[in-house]
Scaffold this motif. Structure first.
Motif, PDB file in Angstrom:
ATOM      1  N   VAL A   1      50.300  34.383  43.919  1.00 25.85           N
ATOM      2  CA  VAL A   1      49.342  35.476  43.799  1.00 25.85           C
ATOM      3  C   VAL A   1      47.966  34.827  43.654  1.00 25.85           C
ATOM      4  CG1 VAL A   1      48.598  37.451  42.432  1.00 25.85           C
ATOM      5  CG2 VAL A   1      51.035  37.007  42.744  1.00 25.85           C
ATOM      6  N   ILE A   2      47.004  35.265  44.466  1.00 25.51           N
ATOM      7  CA  ILE A   2      45.654  34.693  44.474  1.00 25.51           C
ATOM      8  C   ILE A   2      44.683  35.747  43.962  1.00 25.51           C
ATOM      9  CG2 ILE A   2      43.848  33.634  45.865  1.00 25.51           C
ATOM     10  CD1 ILE A   2      45.905  32.797  47.868  1.00 25.51           C
ATOM     11  N   GLY A   3      43.822  35.367  43.010  1.00 24.37           N
ATOM     12  CA  GLY A   3      42.905  36.369  42.507  1.00 24.37           C
ATOM     13  C   GLY A   3      41.848  35.823  41.584  1.00 24.37           C
ATOM     14  N   MET A   4      41.291  36.723  40.784  1.00 21.71           N
ATOM     15  CA  MET A   4      40.120  36.468  39.950  1.00 21.71           C
ATOM     16  C   MET A   4      40.528  36.479  38.482  1.00 21.71           C
ATOM     17  SD  MET A   4      38.010  39.298  42.119  1.00 21.71           S
ATOM     18  CE  MET A   4      39.531  40.251  42.183  1.00 21.71           C
ATOM     19  N   TYR A   5      39.885  35.624  37.688  1.00 20.46           N
ATOM     20  CA  TYR A   5      40.239  35.566  36.280  1.00 20.46           C
ATOM     21  C   TYR A   5      39.005  35.276  35.442  1.00 20.46           C
ATOM     22  CZ  TYR A   5      39.875  30.445  36.266  1.00 20.46           C
ATOM     23  OH  TYR A   5      39.401  29.161  36.350  1.00 20.46           O
ATOM     24  N   ALA A   6      39.133  35.606  34.155  1.00 21.25           N
ATOM     25  CA  ALA A   6      38.116  35.256  33.160  1.00 21.25           C
ATOM     26  C   ALA A   6      38.811  34.464  32.064  1.00 21.25           C
ATOM     27  CB  ALA A   6      37.465  36.505  32.580  1.00 21.25           C
ATOM     28  N   ALA A   7      38.273  33.282  31.752  1.00 22.15           N
ATOM     29  CA  ALA A   7      38.840  32.416  30.720  1.00 22.15           C
ATOM     30  C   ALA A   7      37.985  32.380  29.458  1.00 22.15           C
ATOM     31  CB  ALA A   7      39.026  31.001  31.259  1.00 22.15           C
ATOM     32  N   ALA A   8      36.764  32.880  29.562  1.00 17.76           N
ATOM     33  CA  ALA A   8      35.883  32.969  28.395  1.00 17.76           C
ATOM     34  C   ALA A   8      34.816  34.003  28.678  1.00 17.76           C
ATOM     35  CB  ALA A   8      35.232  31.620  28.076  1.00 17.76           C
ATOM     36  N   GLY A   9      34.463  34.800  27.674  1.00 20.22           N
ATOM     37  CA  GLY A   9      33.368  35.756  27.822  1.00 20.22           C
ATOM     38  C   GLY A   9      33.613  36.789  28.896  1.00 20.22           C
ATOM     39  N   THR A  10      32.563  37.078  29.644  1.00 21.61           N
ATOM     40  CA  THR A  10      32.584  38.102  30.684  1.00 21.61           C
ATOM     41  C   THR A  10      32.247  37.465  32.027  1.00 21.61           C
ATOM     42  OG1 THR A  10      31.968  39.865  29.147  1.00 21.61           O
ATOM     43  CG2 THR A  10      31.511  40.240  31.485  1.00 21.61           C
ATOM     44  N   VAL A  11      33.054  37.769  33.030  1.00 21.41           N
ATOM     45  CA  VAL A  11      32.841  37.244  34.382  1.00 21.41           C
ATOM     46  C   VAL A  11      32.859  38.426  35.343  1.00 21.41           C
ATOM     47  CG1 VAL A  11      33.622  35.598  36.123  1.00 21.41           C
ATOM     48  CG2 VAL A  11      34.042  35.127  33.694  1.00 21.41           C
ATOM     49  N   ARG A  12      31.906  38.436  36.282  1.00 21.28           N
ATOM     50  CA  ARG A  12      31.778  39.557  37.214  1.00 21.28           C
ATOM     51  C   ARG A  12      31.972  39.070  38.652  1.00 21.28           C
ATOM     52  NH1 ARG A  12      29.463  43.400  33.751  1.00 21.28           N
ATOM     53  NH2 ARG A  12      28.122  42.511  32.118  1.00 21.28           N
ATOM     54  N   PHE A  13      32.580  39.951  39.473  1.00 23.84           N
ATOM     55  CA  PHE A  13      32.888  39.632  40.866  1.00 23.84           C
ATOM     56  C   PHE A  13      32.319  40.740  41.746  1.00 23.84           C
ATOM     57  CE2 PHE A  13      35.947  37.684  38.108  1.00 23.84           C
ATOM     58  CZ  PHE A  13      36.165  36.418  38.655  1.00 23.84           C
ATOM     59  N   ASP A  14      31.411  40.356  42.647  1.00 20.93           N
ATOM     60  CA  ASP A  14      30.752  41.337  43.516  1.00 20.93           C
ATOM     61  C   ASP A  14      31.673  41.773  44.649  1.00 20.93           C
ATOM     62  OD1 ASP A  14      28.832  42.965  44.648  1.00 20.93           O
ATOM     63  OD2 ASP A  14      27.849  41.337  45.722  1.00 20.93           O
ATOM     64  N   TRP A  15      32.423  40.839  45.192  1.00 23.86           N
ATOM     65  CA  TRP A  15      33.366  41.136  46.270  1.00 23.86           C
ATOM     66  C   TRP A  15      34.428  40.042  46.326  1.00 23.86           C
ATOM     67  CZ3 TRP A  15      33.034  36.864  49.283  1.00 23.86           C
ATOM     68  CH2 TRP A  15      31.795  36.245  49.432  1.00 23.86           C
ATOM     69  N   PHE A  16      35.500  40.363  47.042  1.00 25.59           N
ATOM     70  CA  PHE A  16      36.625  39.443  47.214  1.00 25.59           C
ATOM     71  C   PHE A  16      37.091  39.577  48.652  1.00 25.59           C
ATOM     72  CE2 PHE A  16      41.105  38.379  47.387  1.00 25.59           C
ATOM     73  CZ  PHE A  16      41.285  37.344  46.479  1.00 25.59           C
ATOM     74  N   ASP A  17      37.168  38.468  49.370  1.00 28.18           N
ATOM     75  CA  ASP A  17      37.633  38.438  50.764  1.00 28.18           C
ATOM     76  C   ASP A  17      38.960  37.712  50.854  1.00 28.18           C
ATOM     77  OD1 ASP A  17      35.766  39.808  52.231  1.00 28.18           O
ATOM     78  OD2 ASP A  17      34.532  38.063  52.687  1.00 28.18           O
ATOM     79  N   TYR A  18      39.898  38.318  51.576  1.00 28.36           N
ATOM     80  CA  TYR A  18      41.148  37.649  51.934  1.00 28.36           C
ATOM     81  C   TYR A  18      41.227  37.662  53.449  1.00 28.36           C
ATOM     82  CZ  TYR A  18      46.139  36.674  52.465  1.00 28.36           C
ATOM     83  OH  TYR A  18      47.345  36.135  52.840  1.00 28.36           O
ATOM     84  N   GLU A  19      41.210  36.487  54.063  1.00 24.36           N
ATOM     85  CA  GLU A  19      41.190  36.379  55.514  1.00 24.36           C
ATOM     86  C   GLU A  19      42.395  35.572  55.976  1.00 24.36           C
ATOM     87  OE1 GLU A  19      38.429  34.319  58.988  1.00 24.36           O
ATOM     88  OE2 GLU A  19      37.573  34.743  57.017  1.00 24.36           O
ATOM     89  N   PRO A  20      43.329  36.192  56.715  1.00 28.10           N
ATOM     90  CA  PRO A  20      44.464  35.430  57.245  1.00 28.10           C
ATOM     91  C   PRO A  20      43.996  34.284  58.128  1.00 28.10           C
ATOM     92  CG  PRO A  20      44.833  37.788  57.475  1.00 28.10           C
ATOM     93  CD  PRO A  20      43.398  37.612  57.067  1.00 28.10           C
ATOM     94  N   GLY A  21      44.733  33.171  58.076  1.00 24.33           N
ATOM     95  CA  GLY A  21      44.363  31.994  58.858  1.00 24.33           C
ATOM     96  C   GLY A  21      44.750  32.113  60.312  1.00 24.33           C
TER      97      GLY A  21
END
Length: 515
Positions: free
Chosen positions: A495-515
């Motif tokens: 599973v591929i994704g976004m995480y926060a390990a400390a404080g607050t983290v923000r993500f504007d966009w996320f792209d998944y592009e097949p190879g």
């Protein structure tokens, strides 16, 4: 298209679920979507899969042609329906649902390991689904549900054992008894499904374990509780001992098409690299044609490329590969064990996904993580990350002990790797973080077939930073075999994704592009 036409396979190469020249490519649902259970209502098919330690649980799909599937929701999408404590190990959680349509309603029975078996219902498979009805008298895993002509409800589970239940109360009715459990000596009889077809009741099971020895066998009898006689051609599906590109074939379900044709959905894997072969995407959902000979199902060739079903395809438009976080999270997004409301927001900063850290790293069982299944052997993942108030980034996860990350925070970007008992280590020297939000990137690259050697890795992961013009600065290149089931164990895939390990983290966009 005739049944003879259905049996003709075309030899092409391609990625999953594409129509060309009258055929399609397996798997029909790529990535970690195992243990498929399917039912048809009119011209619509619905399919549910296992979800293990991920929340929300039990992804559910819709199709009109058995090939193009759209995820329309998750069955267990509320904390009141699914509770998984931090102490629950990875590859625990939700196992092997059975999805059926009966008496105008959809029914789904499944296992939450450690909490027992449960039953939920819905008028619309997209939800909402009911609160779970506990089944304390139904032990084990892999429960199936079926009704006879008198309206009695039969529950069959791994083992293979069976008991009648009252689906309104969850009460068991009468004693539990053992049924036919597959071929003599075969391990792990599981995944039972019971069907009433013509004069017989058929009992379909998986056996041989969910690794390379996996198989599907079937028996039939005069009543839902048997006695059952095994098919003389068992197993009716297995790729064990072959060099076919689909392996671990098993855990199947039968479905009849609107024209009377029959089909089998089943799980399998696509191992890559050298010996013994590593599968990294988890167990996926495949499709094969079925014909009936002398009252027994005969499964046609189950290959990566197949002839088309004998009805016109009506594909759904492909799901977008980019998420801008302007609306609700798509049902493809999952978190580890839970997604507490305080841990994420789409409104704190409109147009951004905001994550608030809980655990301090991807080692933590309660890490704040929002990811999607890797569905392609090769792919590129990008995200624009603002970590000025914390630390986090992109992670490729198999479990708490097997994951890679590209992380930004404290004015630096670094790559982390966790492999088994080796604690998280910096895989490359930290790099200064650019000013402002940072574009992080992960490339998953499959080596050319011509490069094969006995220890060849299944793929390589390149982690780094991307400039606005697309230039990619690779900070680390890591062997993909260490994020495979053959190395990590368990039942899941990446599973591929976004995480926060400390404080607050923000993500504007996320792209998944097949190879």
């Amino acid at each position: 298209m005739s049944r003879t036409d259905v049996a003709r396979l075309r030899v092409v190469t391609g990625e999953p679920a594409t129509w060309a020249d009258g055929g399609f490519a397996n798997p029909v649902i790529a990535g970690m979507f195992p243990d498929p259970s399917v039912c048809r209502v009119g011209g619509d098919y619905y399919l549910a899969c296992s979800s293990f330690e991920y929340f929300p649980g039990v992804p559910i799909f819709h199709s009109r042609d058995l090939v193009h599937w759209e995820q329309i929701g998750n069955v267990l999408d509320r904390p009141s329906q699914l509770s998984m404590p931090a102490s629950m190990p990875s590859s625990g959680g939700v196992y092997a649902p059975t999805l059926r349509h009966h008496d105008g309603r959809f029914w789904l029975i499944t296992t939450n390991v450690g909490a027992g078996n449960l039953l939920v219902t819905a008028d619309d498979p997209a939800g909402p689904w009911s609160e779970p009805l506990p089944l304390p008298g139904v032990p084990g895993i892999d429960p199936d549900i079926a009704w006879d002509d008198e309206g009695r409800c039969w529950c069959t589970m791994a083992g293979i054992a069976q008991v009648r239940i009252d689906p309104a109360t969850g009460e068991t009715l009468g004693p539990m008894r053992r049924l036919w459990s597959g071929q003599p000596g075969a391990q792990a009889p599981e995944a039972p499904h019971l069907y009433h077809l013509g004069e017989y009741w058929y009992l379909l099971i998986a056996e041989g374990g969910t690794e390379r020895g996996h198989a599907v066998s079937i028996a039939r009898g005069p009543a839902p509780d048997g006695p059952f006689e095994p098919c003389p051609a068992n197993p009716i599906l297995s790729h064990r001992g072959t060099n076919r590109p689909i392996q671990n074939t098993g855990h199947a379900d039968l479905v009849e098409g609107p024209d009377g044709s029959w089909w089998l959905v089943f799980l399998g894997v696509r191992p890559g690299g050298g010996t013994p072969g590593w599968h990294v995407l988890g167990r996926e959902t495949f499709l094969a044609p079925v014909t009936w000979v002398d009252g027994w199902p005969v499964v046609g060739a189950a290959d990566l490329t197949m002839a088309a079903p004998p009805w016109p395809p009506r594909p759904f438009p492909p799901s977008p590969v980019r998420d801008d976080f302007d609306d609700d999270l798509h049902p493809r997004w999952v978190s580890v064990r839970a997604r507490p409301p305080w841990s994420w927001s789409l409104t704190d900063r409109p147009g951004w996904l905001t994550l608030h850290a809980a655990g301090t790293s991807m080692d933590s069982p309660d890490v704040t993580f929002v990811g999607r299944r890797q569905q392609d052997r090769s792919c590129t993942v990008r995200a624009l990350v603002d970590a000025t108030l914390g630390r986090g980034g992109l992670a490729v996860r198999l479990d708490e002990q097997h994951h890679y990350e590209i992380e930004v925070g404290h004015d630096e970007v670094r790559v982390l790797a966790r492999v088994g008992s080796l604690r998280p280590t910096v895989a490359t020297a930290p790099a200064p973080a650019p000013a402002g939000p940072v574009r992080l990137r992960v490339d998953v690259v499959v080596p050319p077939a011509a490069d094969w050697h006995p220890r060849m890795e299944p793929d390589t992961l390149r982690l780094g930073v991307e400039s606005a013009d697309g230039a990619f600065v690779v900070l680390a290149e890591l062997d993909g075999r260490y994020l495979s089931t053959e190395v990590a164990g368990g039942f899941t895939g990446r599973v591929i994704g976004m995480y926060a390990a400390a404080g607050t983290v923000r993500f504007d966009w996320f792209d998944y592009e097949p190879g």
